[in-house]
Motif scaffolding. Structure first.
Motif, short mmCIF file in Angstrom:
data_model
loop_
_atom_site.label_atom_id
_atom_site.label_comp_id
_atom_site.label_asym_id
_atom_site.label_seq_id
_atom_site.Cartn_x
_atom_site.Cartn_y
_atom_site.Cartn_z
N ARG A 1 0.85 -1.19 0.00
CA ARG A 1 0.00 0.00 0.00
C ARG A 1 0.89 1.25 0.00
O ARG A 1 1.67 1.45 0.93
CB ARG A 1 -0.91 0.00 1.23
CG ARG A 1 -2.03 -1.02 1.13
CD ARG A 1 -2.69 -1.26 2.48
NE ARG A 1 -3.18 -0.05 3.11
CZ ARG A 1 -4.42 0.43 2.96
NH1 ARG A 1 -5.27 -0.18 2.16
NH2 ARG A 1 -4.80 1.52 3.60
N ILE A 2 0.74 2.07 -1.04
CA ILE A 2 1.55 3.28 -1.17
C ILE A 2 0.63 4.49 -1.19
O ILE A 2 -0.34 4.54 -1.95
CB ILE A 2 2.39 3.26 -2.46
CG1 ILE A 2 3.36 2.08 -2.43
CG2 ILE A 2 3.16 4.57 -2.63
CD1 ILE A 2 4.22 1.96 -3.69
N GLY A 3 0.94 5.48 -0.35
CA GLY A 3 0.20 6.73 -0.32
C GLY A 3 1.05 7.87 -0.87
O GLY A 3 2.24 7.97 -0.55
N ILE A 4 0.45 8.72 -1.71
CA ILE A 4 1.11 9.92 -2.20
C ILE A 4 0.28 11.11 -1.75
O ILE A 4 -0.92 11.18 -2.05
CB ILE A 4 1.21 9.94 -3.74
CG1 ILE A 4 1.85 8.66 -4.28
CG2 ILE A 4 1.99 11.16 -4.21
CD1 ILE A 4 1.76 8.53 -5.78
N CYS A 5 0.89 12.03 -1.04
CA CYS A 5 0.17 13.19 -0.53
C CYS A 5 0.85 14.45 -1.07
O CYS A 5 1.97 14.78 -0.66
CB CYS A 5 0.16 13.18 0.99
SG CYS A 5 -0.98 14.37 1.72
N GLY B 1 -3.50 23.56 4.98
CA GLY B 1 -4.01 22.73 6.06
C GLY B 1 -2.84 22.17 6.86
O GLY B 1 -1.85 22.87 7.12
N MET B 2 -2.90 20.91 7.21
CA MET B 2 -1.78 20.28 7.92
C MET B 2 -0.59 20.17 6.99
O MET B 2 -0.73 19.74 5.83
CB MET B 2 -2.17 18.87 8.40
CG MET B 2 -3.24 18.82 9.46
SD MET B 2 -3.63 17.11 9.95
CE MET B 2 -2.17 16.68 10.90
N ASN B 3 0.59 20.58 7.45
CA ASN B 3 1.77 20.39 6.62
C ASN B 3 2.30 18.97 6.78
O ASN B 3 1.82 18.20 7.63
CB ASN B 3 2.85 21.44 6.92
CG ASN B 3 3.42 21.32 8.32
OD1 ASN B 3 3.62 20.22 8.85
ND2 ASN B 3 3.69 22.46 8.95
N GLY B 4 3.29 18.61 5.97
CA GLY B 4 3.79 17.24 5.97
C GLY B 4 4.36 16.79 7.30
O GLY B 4 4.20 15.63 7.69
N ILE B 5 5.03 17.70 8.01
CA ILE B 5 5.61 17.35 9.31
C ILE B 5 4.51 16.99 10.30
O ILE B 5 4.60 16.00 11.04
CB ILE B 5 6.46 18.51 9.86
CG1 ILE B 5 7.54 18.93 8.86
CG2 ILE B 5 7.07 18.11 11.20
CD1 ILE B 5 8.57 17.89 8.57
N GLY C 1 -3.22 16.36 3.83
CA GLY C 1 -2.84 15.43 4.88
C GLY C 1 -4.04 14.90 5.62
O GLY C 1 -4.05 13.74 6.06
N GLU C 2 -5.08 15.72 5.74
CA GLU C 2 -6.29 15.28 6.43
C GLU C 2 -6.94 14.09 5.71
O GLU C 2 -7.40 13.13 6.35
CB GLU C 2 -7.29 16.44 6.53
CG GLU C 2 -6.86 17.56 7.48
CD GLU C 2 -5.95 18.60 6.85
OE1 GLU C 2 -5.75 19.65 7.47
OE2 GLU C 2 -5.45 18.36 5.71
N ASP C 3 -6.96 14.15 4.36
CA ASP C 3 -7.54 13.04 3.59
C ASP C 3 -6.71 11.77 3.74
O ASP C 3 -7.25 10.66 3.81
CB ASP C 3 -7.64 13.42 2.11
CG ASP C 3 -8.74 14.44 1.84
OD1 ASP C 3 -9.60 14.63 2.72
OD2 ASP C 3 -8.73 15.04 0.75
N LEU C 4 -5.39 11.92 3.76
CA LEU C 4 -4.51 10.76 3.97
C LEU C 4 -4.79 10.11 5.32
O LEU C 4 -4.95 8.89 5.42
CB LEU C 4 -3.04 11.20 3.89
CG LEU C 4 -1.99 10.20 4.38
CD1 LEU C 4 -2.04 8.90 3.59
CD2 LEU C 4 -0.60 10.81 4.31
N LEU C 5 -4.87 10.90 6.38
CA LEU C 5 -5.12 10.37 7.72
C LEU C 5 -6.49 9.71 7.81
O LEU C 5 -6.65 8.69 8.48
CB LEU C 5 -4.99 11.48 8.75
CG LEU C 5 -3.59 12.08 8.91
CD1 LEU C 5 -3.61 13.30 9.83
CD2 LEU C 5 -2.60 11.04 9.42
N CYS C 6 -7.47 10.28 7.11
CA CYS C 6 -8.82 9.70 7.09
C CYS C 6 -8.80 8.33 6.44
O CYS C 6 -9.42 7.38 6.94
CB CYS C 6 -9.77 10.65 6.37
SG CYS C 6 -11.49 10.07 6.34
N GLU C 7 -8.08 8.20 5.33
CA GLU C 7 -7.98 6.91 4.64
C GLU C 7 -7.30 5.86 5.52
O GLU C 7 -7.72 4.70 5.56
CB GLU C 7 -7.21 7.08 3.32
CG GLU C 7 -7.09 5.81 2.49
CD GLU C 7 -8.43 5.35 1.94
OE1 GLU C 7 -8.61 4.11 1.81
OE2 GLU C 7 -9.28 6.21 1.64
#
Length: 246
Positions: free
Chosen positions: A3-7, A64-68, A40-46
């Motif tokens: 599973r690979i995520g790209i944000c 929104g939320m930065n990468g850090i 980042g919010e969408d990534l965390l939701c997934e």
């Protein structure tokens, strides 16, 4: 399945990274589930909905939320994920280290360096030796998928062609259905290619290909079934960049 995520919040950059990673993973014959996010919010939701990612390519500067901040949140629940930051700047380097990032890549991404990085990550952090297990005549077998050349079906009999030692060809048989074998293999990291109803082939052993047939490392030529031609063509257009489809 990896599973690979790209944000990445810039849509053009996100599409470019998606295309590169698809091609690289196809070339490496890896089963991949790729997720793309513009926040980042969408990534965390997934992650909350479907589970942790294995590898995450994370833009540092986003609305929104930065990468850090996203990485810090991920690390509270997952210490295993490979986090790779993508950035134009160096001023966040110390903070990137604090969230145990694997490395940092500069924009614009260089596809050759990205391919080398992904290959290194797979070689060092993931198990290439997922095995296929079966029983025959009261004996139990466990063969690394990376060593299997192909599965061939003949009614209820499945034949495995493998190469467990250099220059030695091994064959095994068991009772089963090709659809069941394919479903089981697709859960693993190593990708297999269905070229016709009776053949499921490891692309790592395909030496030559055309629109109608493939040639394996041992010289066997296999015709591609009409039903599977489009899928095989799509796979090779992704994995064999710069080579011509005949």
């Amino acid at each position: 399945m990896i599973r690979i995520g790209i944000c990445e919040d810039i849509s053009e950059e996100l599409e470019m990274q998606k295309k590169m990673i698809y091609e690289i993973m196809a070339n490496l014959a890896r089963n991949t589930e790729l997720f793309c996010f513009q926040s980042g919010e969408d990534l965390l939701c997934e992650i909350d909905l479907t589970g942790n990612m294995d590898i995450i390519f994370l833009d540092v500067e986003m609305t929104g939320m930065n990468g850090i901040e996203v990485a810090r949140t991920i690390r509270k629940r997952d210490t295993r994920a490979i986090i790779i930051f993508i950035t134009c700047h160096n001023q966040y380097f110390q903070k990137m280290l604090e969230v145990q990032s694997f490395t940092v890549m500069k924009k614009p991404l260089d596809e050759r360096r990205l391919a080398e990085l992904i290959q290194y990550v797979l070689n060092t952090r993931f198990n290439f030796y997922d095995c296929y297990m079966f029983s025959y005549c009261k004996k139990h077998y466990r063969i690394p998928l990376v060593k299997i050349r192909f599965f061939q079906s003949d009614k209820r009999i499945i034949r495995i062609s493998a190469i467990l030692e250099k220059s030695i060809n091994d064959e095994y048989v068991f009772y089963g259905k090709m659809e069941e074998v394919e479903n089981e293999v697709n859960k693993a990291d190593i990708r297999f290619l269905r070229i016709r109803k009776s053949f499921l082939v490891n692309p790592l052993f395909i030496m030559e290909y055309s629109a109608n047939r493939v040639t394996l490392d041992n010289g066997i030529v296999l015709e591609i079934g009409r039903k599977y031609k489009e899928a095989v063509k799509k796979f090779y257009l992704l994995s064999l960049k710069g080579k011509t489809w005949e």
